[in-house]
Motif scaffolding. Sequence first.
Motif, PDB file in Angstrom:
ATOM      1  N   LEU A   1       0.864  -1.176   0.000  1.00  0.00           N
ATOM      2  CA  LEU A   1       0.000   0.000   0.000  1.00  0.00           C
ATOM      3  C   LEU A   1       0.902   1.227   0.000  1.00  0.00           C
ATOM      4  O   LEU A   1       1.689   1.433   0.925  1.00  0.00           O
ATOM      5  N   ILE A   2       0.818   2.000  -1.064  1.00  0.00           N
ATOM      6  CA  ILE A   2       1.577   3.247  -1.159  1.00  0.00           C
ATOM      7  C   ILE A   2       0.675   4.364  -0.662  1.00  0.00           C
ATOM      8  O   ILE A   2      -0.437   4.532  -1.163  1.00  0.00           O
ATOM      9  N   ALA A   3       1.153   5.104   0.317  1.00  0.00           N
ATOM     10  CA  ALA A   3       0.429   6.277   0.805  1.00  0.00           C
ATOM     11  C   ALA A   3       1.244   7.501   0.392  1.00  0.00           C
ATOM     12  O   ALA A   3       2.452   7.538   0.601  1.00  0.00           O
ATOM     13  N   VAL A   4       0.582   8.458  -0.224  1.00  0.00           N
ATOM     14  CA  VAL A   4       1.260   9.658  -0.692  1.00  0.00           C
ATOM     15  C   VAL A   4       0.661  10.867   0.020  1.00  0.00           C
ATOM     16  O   VAL A   4      -0.547  11.103  -0.048  1.00  0.00           O
ATOM     17  N   ASP A   5       1.521  11.604   0.703  1.00  0.00           N
ATOM     18  CA  ASP A   5       1.139  12.852   1.348  1.00  0.00           C
ATOM     19  C   ASP A   5       0.952  13.883   0.231  1.00  0.00           C
ATOM     20  O   ASP A   5       1.906  14.255  -0.433  1.00  0.00           O
ATOM     21  N   THR A   6      -0.277  14.304   0.008  1.00  0.00           N
ATOM     22  CA  THR A   6      -0.558  15.272  -1.065  1.00  0.00           C
ATOM     23  C   THR A   6      -0.860  16.654  -0.502  1.00  0.00           C
ATOM     24  O   THR A   6      -1.511  17.469  -1.156  1.00  0.00           O
ATOM     25  N   SER A   7      -0.370  16.924   0.704  1.00  0.00           N
ATOM     26  CA  SER A   7      -0.603  18.233   1.312  1.00  0.00           C
ATOM     27  C   SER A   7       0.179  19.306   0.571  1.00  0.00           C
ATOM     28  O   SER A   7       1.065  19.022  -0.230  1.00  0.00           O
TER      29      SER A   7
ATOM     30  N   VAL B   1      -2.957   5.287  -2.014  1.00  0.00           N
ATOM     31  CA  VAL B   1      -3.853   6.178  -1.294  1.00  0.00           C
ATOM     32  C   VAL B   1      -3.223   7.565  -1.308  1.00  0.00           C
ATOM     33  O   VAL B   1      -2.074   7.727  -0.927  1.00  0.00           O
ATOM     34  N   GLN B   2      -3.967   8.558  -1.778  1.00  0.00           N
ATOM     35  CA  GLN B   2      -3.514   9.948  -1.735  1.00  0.00           C
ATOM     36  C   GLN B   2      -4.252  10.635  -0.596  1.00  0.00           C
ATOM     37  O   GLN B   2      -5.474  10.556  -0.507  1.00  0.00           O
ATOM     38  N   CYS B   3      -3.489  11.303   0.267  1.00  0.00           N
ATOM     39  CA  CYS B   3      -4.083  11.856   1.476  1.00  0.00           C
ATOM     40  C   CYS B   3      -3.446  13.183   1.841  1.00  0.00           C
ATOM     41  O   CYS B   3      -2.226  13.319   1.802  1.00  0.00           O
ATOM     42  N   ASP B   4      -4.276  14.182   2.160  1.00  0.00           N
ATOM     43  CA  ASP B   4      -3.782  15.395   2.812  1.00  0.00           C
ATOM     44  C   ASP B   4      -4.332  15.357   4.233  1.00  0.00           C
ATOM     45  O   ASP B   4      -3.730  14.762   5.099  1.00  0.00           O
ATOM     46  N   THR B   5      -5.490  15.935   4.508  1.00  0.00           N
ATOM     47  CA  THR B   5      -6.111  15.786   5.826  1.00  0.00           C
ATOM     48  C   THR B   5      -7.057  14.596   5.853  1.00  0.00           C
ATOM     49  O   THR B   5      -7.474  14.154   6.917  1.00  0.00           O
ATOM     50  N   GLU B   6      -7.405  14.103   4.674  1.00  0.00           N
ATOM     51  CA  GLU B   6      -8.247  12.918   4.539  1.00  0.00           C
ATOM     52  C   GLU B   6      -7.887  12.225   3.225  1.00  0.00           C
ATOM     53  O   GLU B   6      -7.192  12.794   2.389  1.00  0.00           O
ATOM     54  N   ILE B   7      -8.353  11.021   3.061  1.00  0.00           N
ATOM     55  CA  ILE B   7      -8.072  10.296   1.824  1.00  0.00           C
ATOM     56  C   ILE B   7      -8.847  10.948   0.695  1.00  0.00           C
ATOM     57  O   ILE B   7     -10.067  11.091   0.762  1.00  0.00           O
ATOM     58  N   ARG B   8      -8.127  11.363  -0.343  1.00  0.00           N
ATOM     59  CA  ARG B   8      -8.729  12.061  -1.485  1.00  0.00           C
ATOM     60  C   ARG B   8      -8.908  11.158  -2.698  1.00  0.00           C
ATOM     61  O   ARG B   8      -9.766  11.388  -3.529  1.00  0.00           O
ATOM     62  N   ARG B   9      -8.040  10.149  -2.832  1.00  0.00           N
ATOM     63  CA  ARG B   9      -8.131   9.208  -3.954  1.00  0.00           C
ATOM     64  C   ARG B   9      -7.470   7.904  -3.520  1.00  0.00           C
ATOM     65  O   ARG B   9      -6.476   7.918  -2.818  1.00  0.00           O
ATOM     66  N   GLU B  10      -8.004   6.795  -3.968  1.00  0.00           N
ATOM     67  CA  GLU B  10      -7.410   5.501  -3.657  1.00  0.00           C
ATOM     68  C   GLU B  10      -7.792   4.486  -4.714  1.00  0.00           C
ATOM     69  O   GLU B  10      -8.757   4.671  -5.451  1.00  0.00           O
TER      70      GLU B  10
ATOM     71  N   SER C   1       6.124  19.651  -2.499  1.00  0.00           N
ATOM     72  CA  SER C   1       6.303  20.422  -3.734  1.00  0.00           C
ATOM     73  C   SER C   1       5.995  19.575  -4.969  1.00  0.00           C
ATOM     74  O   SER C   1       5.988  18.341  -4.910  1.00  0.00           O
ATOM     75  N   ALA C   2       5.766  20.258  -6.086  1.00  0.00           N
ATOM     76  CA  ALA C   2       5.518  19.563  -7.356  1.00  0.00           C
ATOM     77  C   ALA C   2       6.714  18.701  -7.731  1.00  0.00           C
ATOM     78  O   ALA C   2       6.560  17.577  -8.223  1.00  0.00           O
ATOM     79  N   HIS C   3       7.915  19.204  -7.484  1.00  0.00           N
ATOM     80  CA  HIS C   3       9.130  18.430  -7.782  1.00  0.00           C
ATOM     81  C   HIS C   3       9.179  17.152  -6.944  1.00  0.00           C
ATOM     82  O   HIS C   3       9.499  16.072  -7.457  1.00  0.00           O
ATOM     83  N   GLU C   4       8.867  17.255  -5.652  1.00  0.00           N
ATOM     84  CA  GLU C   4       8.862  16.080  -4.784  1.00  0.00           C
ATOM     85  C   GLU C   4       7.836  15.063  -5.244  1.00  0.00           C
ATOM     86  O   GLU C   4       8.092  13.858  -5.248  1.00  0.00           O
ATOM     87  N   LEU C   5       6.660  15.546  -5.653  1.00  0.00           N
ATOM     88  CA  LEU C   5       5.619  14.633  -6.118  1.00  0.00           C
ATOM     89  C   LEU C   5       6.023  13.945  -7.424  1.00  0.00           C
ATOM     90  O   LEU C   5       5.666  12.790  -7.652  1.00  0.00           O
TER      91      LEU C   5
ATOM     92  N   VAL D   1      -4.307  14.609  -5.963  1.00  0.00           N
ATOM     93  CA  VAL D   1      -5.512  15.243  -5.425  1.00  0.00           C
ATOM     94  C   VAL D   1      -5.275  15.571  -3.957  1.00  0.00           C
ATOM     95  O   VAL D   1      -4.740  14.759  -3.212  1.00  0.00           O
ATOM     96  N   GLY D   2      -5.666  16.758  -3.546  1.00  0.00           N
ATOM     97  CA  GLY D   2      -5.525  17.174  -2.151  1.00  0.00           C
ATOM     98  C   GLY D   2      -5.012  18.587  -2.089  1.00  0.00           C
ATOM     99  O   GLY D   2      -5.703  19.520  -2.458  1.00  0.00           O
ATOM    100  N   ARG D   3      -3.756  18.739  -1.619  1.00  0.00           N
ATOM    101  CA  ARG D   3      -3.049  20.013  -1.551  1.00  0.00           C
ATOM    102  C   ARG D   3      -3.525  20.895  -0.401  1.00  0.00           C
ATOM    103  O   ARG D   3      -3.303  22.094  -0.416  1.00  0.00           O
TER     104      ARG D   3
END
Length: 150
Positions: free
Chosen positions: A16-22, A50-59, A26-30, A72-74
């Motif tokens: 399970l890959i979790a990506v902090d999309t807050s 799973v893409q997540c900032d304060t909540e899961i935005r896409r999975e 940065s765009a470069h890091e992503l 998705v998030g930011r």
Amino acid sequence: GVVAGRRTRRERPVVLIAVDTSASMSAHELKLVACEVTALTARQLRVACVQCDTEIRREGWLASGETLTRVVGRGGTDLRPPFGPEVLRRYDPSLVVYFTDGEGPAPESAPAGVDVLWVLTGISPVVPVRWGRVACLKPRGQRQRVRPPS
């Protein structure tokens, strides 16, 4: 039972890959994270993301060779939602790989029966918790010292 001369086919491990999309990512890091996701999906693994900032935005599940095409998030940061029991039950991972700068609230304890690798991004990464393994996306020459959890 076991039949002589027959091999059982083990199911591929689930990552399970979790990506902090807050907004702190940065765009470069992503883009660097997307490259790592591509490398993981090219292996003989079942990979969910799973893409997540304060909540899961896409999975969802990723196909072989697939990567992140849209993030998705930011918003703000909360590292806890990908470790929620419903998410872990849905994907049943043996490993969680979390790409983050480490800034934000994280679970107090490790999920039972799941290994966790925190892949820290940015030039001044923070280890979010005292459990799991830690790796840095940027080499030492391109970042400051990794800060321990508070």
